[in-house]
Scaffold this active site. Structure first.
Site, PDB file in Angstrom:
ATOM      1  N   ASP A  45     -13.416  -4.223  -0.960  1.00 29.83           N
ATOM      2  CA  ASP A  45     -13.008  -3.917   0.187  1.00 29.83           C
ATOM      3  C   ASP A  45     -14.263  -4.239   1.160  1.00 29.83           C
ATOM      4  O   ASP A  45     -14.918  -3.076   1.496  1.00 29.83           O
ATOM      5  CB  ASP A  45     -12.499  -2.453   0.504  1.00 29.83           C
ATOM      6  N   ASP A  55       0.868  -1.258   0.015  1.00 32.16           N
ATOM      7  CA  ASP A  55       0.164  -0.145   0.006  1.00 32.16           C
ATOM      8  C   ASP A  55       0.873   1.210  -0.002  1.00 32.16           C
ATOM      9  O   ASP A  55       1.866   1.427   0.966  1.00 32.16           O
ATOM     10  CB  ASP A  55      -0.869   0.051   1.254  1.00 32.16           C
TER      11      ASP A  55
END
Ligand code: 1PR
Length: 475
Positions: free
Chosen positions: A325, A166
């Site tokens: 997500d 990330d």
């Protein structure tokens, strides 16, 4: 030399587009993998076995090569050999197909040598320096071929282990690899600074050298106030692809957008920039959820205008990943909601025995009235080729993958699924591969914090009898 569709083009036709003829260098037609018993596309590291001809352009029976395709030329023993071709094969879910062919200085591979680590670089070198063609002509085994020949029909697909980075700008404006707990990437200390775990290009290279089968970069904040052509992630991809020879996925901000000078830029144009900078796949998050909502609102009609449809039409569905997500929503009874529920072994705060998984957008900040089954089925219909299945409840917890979520999604769709969120040790990878039919598993925090290396995960899986690819260092 032809790669992937470059191998397919030497045949006369393909079920992918029967109207469009190939070069007909070899008569014969390609067909599609049967997706009733396995995920299609075939994505991952598999064999290129050539037991009858060990002289095939540096291929080694002990090596693995990266494939990503839905169509293939079925292998029929002796057919191509009788036409003077040397043939290497691979088997996926009971179907044996042509992995590579060579005749003189003509070489074509269904796998991607440029993405197959050192094993693939060896094939490219044998083509470029002429040693592949020379060895084929002299019919002498090449020094590089080593090891015993494998059975043609052996299933060779390995368990895919992916490292995910990330990436975002920290408060000083530097791009750093970060990692949240349930998507909160700020330190718990008073200053609440963005957690800085290292530099993206260096870390990607380290994971490649530890044996990561793929590397994924997620741009978790859009880099505003910057012309799209100068997006910092483009530079990260360019630099990474100079030394990392496994597939690279890039996600974050792939949607129709407006540049700083007011120019409209389509998701397809953004994806094109990423592909040209070294990405093999793009990953779409929020935009996929909104597109799925519109798909259902329009009575499951597709108009060809979503980012997923446009990118998969231009680059193939294997190039489009949808990153999901989801967050658990607990309910007391199976029929307490219209959504697809699971009976969970981990009841909710009020003892609720059921839950459904709600999709979120904007990095988990906004929850939508759409469940993971709805989302993944919609994006599969739009032409997505793979699902990156995160889980906000599990993210950064080190407590293992959400097996209930993964099982629910695997039952709903036929495209491959990458299990993500919660990996804390090598046994969690074994658990997800043994207890679900996931196609790949991804880890982030445990690698970034140095608790385990990718190599340790691979060694552990191998000890438990699962087939994995090991990093090859020497060309
Ligand atoms: O919505 O298309 O712009 O894409 C944004 C992308 O950024 C999405 O793929 C979304 O998952 C990701 N993202 C957004 N915010 C965050 C955040 O953490 N605040 N990260 C975020 C998501 C999830 C995983 C993570 C695993 C494994 N990261 O990829 O790496 O959960 O972690 P673990 O092994 O440490 O448990 P768009």
């Amino acid at each position: 030399m032809g790669i992937c569709v470059g191998l397919q083009a030497v045949f006369s036709s393909s079920a992918e587009d029967p109207e469009c003829s190939g070069l007909s260098l070899i008569p014969g037609s390609l067909d599609r993998f049967d997706d009733t018993t396995k995920s299609v596309p075939h994505i991952g590291w598999n064999n290129a076995s050539c037991p009858t001809n060990p002289n095939l352009y540096g291929l080694r029976p002990s090596s693995k090569y990266y494939y990503v395709h839905s169509y293939k030329y079925p292998y029929k023993q002796g057919e191509l050999e009788s036409l003077g071709w040397a043939v290497a094969t691979a088997t996926y879910g009971g179907e044996t197909f042509v992995g590579a062919i060579a005749k003189g200085n003509v070489l074509a591979t269904q796998f991607h040598p440029e993405k197959s680590g050192v094993a693939g670089l060896r094939v490219i070198r044998a083509f470029l320096d002429g040693s592949g063609a020379a060895a084929l002509a002299s019919n002498l085994p090449q020094a590089a071929s080593g090891g015993a020949a494998e059975l043609v029909a052996a299933e060779g697909l390995t368990r895919r282990v992916i490292a995910c980075l990330d990436v975002r700008a920290n408060d000083q404006g530097d791009l750093v690899v970060t990692k949240g707990d349930q998507y909160d990437v700020r330190e718990k200390s008073a200053d609440r600074s963005v957690r800085n775990l290292g530099k993206p290009v260096d870390m990607a290279r380290r994971y490649y050298e530890q044996g990561a089968d793929e590397v994924t970069f997620l741009n978790i904040t859009s880099f505003r106030d910057c012309p799209i052509a100068d997006l910092p992630m483009l530079e990260i991809l360019r630099r990474t692809s100079e030394t990392v020879f496994v597939p690279l996925t890039i996600g974050g901000g792939i949607r129709d957008t407006v540049d700083v000078d007011g120019t409209k830029v389509s998701a397809l144009e953004i994806a094109t920039m990423y592909f040209k900078s070294g990405a093999d796949k793009v990953s779409i998050g929020s935009d996929a959820v909104l597109a799925a909502e519109e798909y259902y609102a329009a009575g499951k009609t597709l108009y060809g205008n979503t980012a997923i449809e446009q990118i998969s039409k231009a680059y193939g569905n294997q190039a489009v990943v949808v990153s999901v997500d989801p967050k658990r929503v607990y309910v007391p009874k199976l029929d307490a909601t219209r959504h697809s529920t699971v009976k969970t072994k981990f009841p909710g705060p009020k003892g609720e025995e059921y839950c459904w998984y709600a999709c979120t957008i904007k990095g988990g900040r906004e929850t939508r009235d759409l469940d993971v089954v709805e989302l993944t089925q919609a994006v599969e219909a739009m032409g997505a080729g793979e699902i990156l299945l995160n889980c906000i409840d599990k993210d950064g917890t080190n407590s293992g993958f959400d097996l209930e979520l993964i099982t629910q999604v695997k039952e709903a769709i036929r495209i491959p699924v990458i299990a993500s969120s919660g990996a804390g040790n090598p046994a969690h990878f074994e658990e997800v591969f043994e207890k679900t039919t996931t196609d790949a598993a991804l880890g982030a925090g445990m690698f970034h914090r140095g608790e385990y290396t990718v190599q340790q995960v691979k060694d552990y899986l191998a000890e438990k009898g699962l087939v994995v690819r090991q990093f090859e260092g020497d060309l």
